[in-house]
Scaffold this motif. Structure first.
Motif, PDB file in Angstrom:
ATOM      1  N   GLN A  34     -20.400 -22.192  29.158  1.00  0.00           N
ATOM      2  CA  GLN A  34     -20.563 -20.977  28.351  1.00  0.00           C
ATOM      3  C   GLN A  34     -19.212 -20.517  27.795  1.00  0.00           C
ATOM      4  O   GLN A  34     -19.122 -20.054  26.652  1.00  0.00           O
ATOM      5  CB  GLN A  34     -21.216 -19.875  29.185  1.00  0.00           C
ATOM      6  CG  GLN A  34     -22.679 -20.174  29.438  1.00  0.00           C
ATOM      7  CD  GLN A  34     -23.356 -19.144  30.313  1.00  0.00           C
ATOM      8  OE1 GLN A  34     -22.739 -18.570  31.209  1.00  0.00           O
ATOM      9  NE2 GLN A  34     -24.619 -18.902  30.049  1.00  0.00           N
ATOM     10  N   GLU A  35     -18.168 -20.672  28.590  1.00  0.00           N
ATOM     11  CA  GLU A  35     -16.822 -20.345  28.122  1.00  0.00           C
ATOM     12  C   GLU A  35     -16.435 -21.254  26.947  1.00  0.00           C
ATOM     13  O   GLU A  35     -15.934 -20.787  25.922  1.00  0.00           O
ATOM     14  CB  GLU A  35     -15.834 -20.516  29.281  1.00  0.00           C
ATOM     15  CG  GLU A  35     -14.424 -20.123  28.958  1.00  0.00           C
ATOM     16  CD  GLU A  35     -13.481 -20.319  30.134  1.00  0.00           C
ATOM     17  OE1 GLU A  35     -12.276 -20.136  29.919  1.00  0.00           O
ATOM     18  OE2 GLU A  35     -13.928 -20.637  31.253  1.00  0.00           O
TER      19      GLU A  35
ATOM     20  N   ASP B 204     -18.461 -22.767  24.910  1.00  0.00           N
ATOM     21  CA  ASP B 204     -19.304 -22.382  23.779  1.00  0.00           C
ATOM     22  C   ASP B 204     -18.710 -21.167  23.060  1.00  0.00           C
ATOM     23  O   ASP B 204     -18.630 -21.134  21.827  1.00  0.00           O
ATOM     24  CB  ASP B 204     -20.722 -22.090  24.275  1.00  0.00           C
ATOM     25  CG  ASP B 204     -21.691 -21.817  23.149  1.00  0.00           C
ATOM     26  OD1 ASP B 204     -22.029 -22.763  22.411  1.00  0.00           O
ATOM     27  OD2 ASP B 204     -22.117 -20.650  23.008  1.00  0.00           O
ATOM     28  N   SER B 205     -18.262 -20.200  23.812  1.00  0.00           N
ATOM     29  CA  SER B 205     -17.648 -19.007  23.225  1.00  0.00           C
ATOM     30  C   SER B 205     -16.390 -19.378  22.442  1.00  0.00           C
ATOM     31  O   SER B 205     -16.158 -18.874  21.335  1.00  0.00           O
ATOM     32  CB  SER B 205     -17.320 -18.003  24.337  1.00  0.00           C
ATOM     33  OG  SER B 205     -16.663 -16.879  23.807  1.00  0.00           O
ATOM     34  N   GLN B 206     -15.580 -20.267  23.001  1.00  0.00           N
ATOM     35  CA  GLN B 206     -14.359 -20.691  22.322  1.00  0.00           C
ATOM     36  C   GLN B 206     -14.680 -21.446  21.033  1.00  0.00           C
ATOM     37  O   GLN B 206     -14.009 -21.249  20.007  1.00  0.00           O
ATOM     38  CB  GLN B 206     -13.510 -21.549  23.264  1.00  0.00           C
ATOM     39  CG  GLN B 206     -12.952 -20.730  24.411  1.00  0.00           C
ATOM     40  CD  GLN B 206     -12.662 -21.526  25.648  1.00  0.00           C
ATOM     41  OE1 GLN B 206     -12.895 -22.727  25.717  1.00  0.00           O
ATOM     42  NE2 GLN B 206     -12.146 -20.847  26.669  1.00  0.00           N
TER      43      GLN B 206
ATOM     44  N   HIS C 239     -17.259 -20.947  19.168  1.00  0.00           N
ATOM     45  CA  HIS C 239     -17.669 -19.933  18.194  1.00  0.00           C
ATOM     46  C   HIS C 239     -16.458 -19.199  17.616  1.00  0.00           C
ATOM     47  O   HIS C 239     -16.443 -18.868  16.424  1.00  0.00           O
ATOM     48  CB  HIS C 239     -18.661 -18.946  18.819  1.00  0.00           C
ATOM     49  CG  HIS C 239     -20.055 -19.479  18.877  1.00  0.00           C
ATOM     50  ND1 HIS C 239     -20.870 -19.582  17.768  1.00  0.00           N
ATOM     51  CD2 HIS C 239     -20.782 -19.979  19.904  1.00  0.00           C
ATOM     52  CE1 HIS C 239     -22.035 -20.097  18.113  1.00  0.00           C
ATOM     53  NE2 HIS C 239     -22.000 -20.348  19.410  1.00  0.00           N
ATOM     54  N   ARG C 240     -15.443 -18.960  18.445  1.00  0.00           N
ATOM     55  CA  ARG C 240     -14.209 -18.340  17.937  1.00  0.00           C
ATOM     56  C   ARG C 240     -13.538 -19.253  16.925  1.00  0.00           C
ATOM     57  O   ARG C 240     -13.046 -18.783  15.888  1.00  0.00           O
ATOM     58  CB  ARG C 240     -13.268 -18.029  19.096  1.00  0.00           C
ATOM     59  CG  ARG C 240     -13.757 -16.861  19.933  1.00  0.00           C
ATOM     60  CD  ARG C 240     -12.998 -16.672  21.239  1.00  0.00           C
ATOM     61  NE  ARG C 240     -11.564 -16.779  21.127  1.00  0.00           N
ATOM     62  CZ  ARG C 240     -10.778 -17.175  22.143  1.00  0.00           C
ATOM     63  NH1 ARG C 240     -11.298 -17.504  23.313  1.00  0.00           N
ATOM     64  NH2 ARG C 240      -9.472 -17.230  21.984  1.00  0.00           N
TER      65      ARG C 240
END
Length: 127
Positions: A74-75, A77-79, A81-82
């Protein structure tokens, strides 16, 4: 099973890592070293925690490490998206990585659910 390399989710995690390698180079070229370190750490942690958990002492510990792997995913995935918001990386590469991350997330969750069911029905809760 004693060989984590035979686990499909580990193979998928390695595939995701390979997909993200070109993004590492883009981050280096743009001098986004902190984001590079974060992405390298999180995406690498997914396969590492699957391997470590599988090598531990039973389903209960494996379940714990699958949770850690899921959190790392999940981390990651967030990166990703950034990075997408920064518009510094080719869209097909990011889309492929995000798709693989979503599919791996679902597979890890399926295995977590399966192991929880086994543990719930097990006469020995340490199994």
């Amino acid at each position: 099973m004693n060989d984590y390399k035979k686990l499909q989710i580990w193979q998928d995690a390695i595939d995701l890592y390979q997909t993200v390698i070109p993004i590492f180079q883009v981050l280096r070229e743009n001098r986004l070293y902190r984001l590079l370190d974060q992405l390298e750490g999180s995406v690498g942690s997914v396969s590492d925690n699957i391997a470590e958990g599988q090598g531990r002492n039973g389903n209960k510990e494996f379940l714990y490490f699958l949770g850690v792997a899921k959190g790392s995913l999940q981390e990651c995935d967030s990166q990703l998206h950034r990075i997408k918001l920064l518009k510094i990386c080719e869209e097909p590469t990011l889309t492929d990585a995000l798709d693989k991350a979503d599919k791996l997330q679902a597979r890890i969750q399926t295995l977590i659910n399966y192991l929880k069911k086994i543990l719930l029905n097990s006469p020995n809760p340490q199994s």
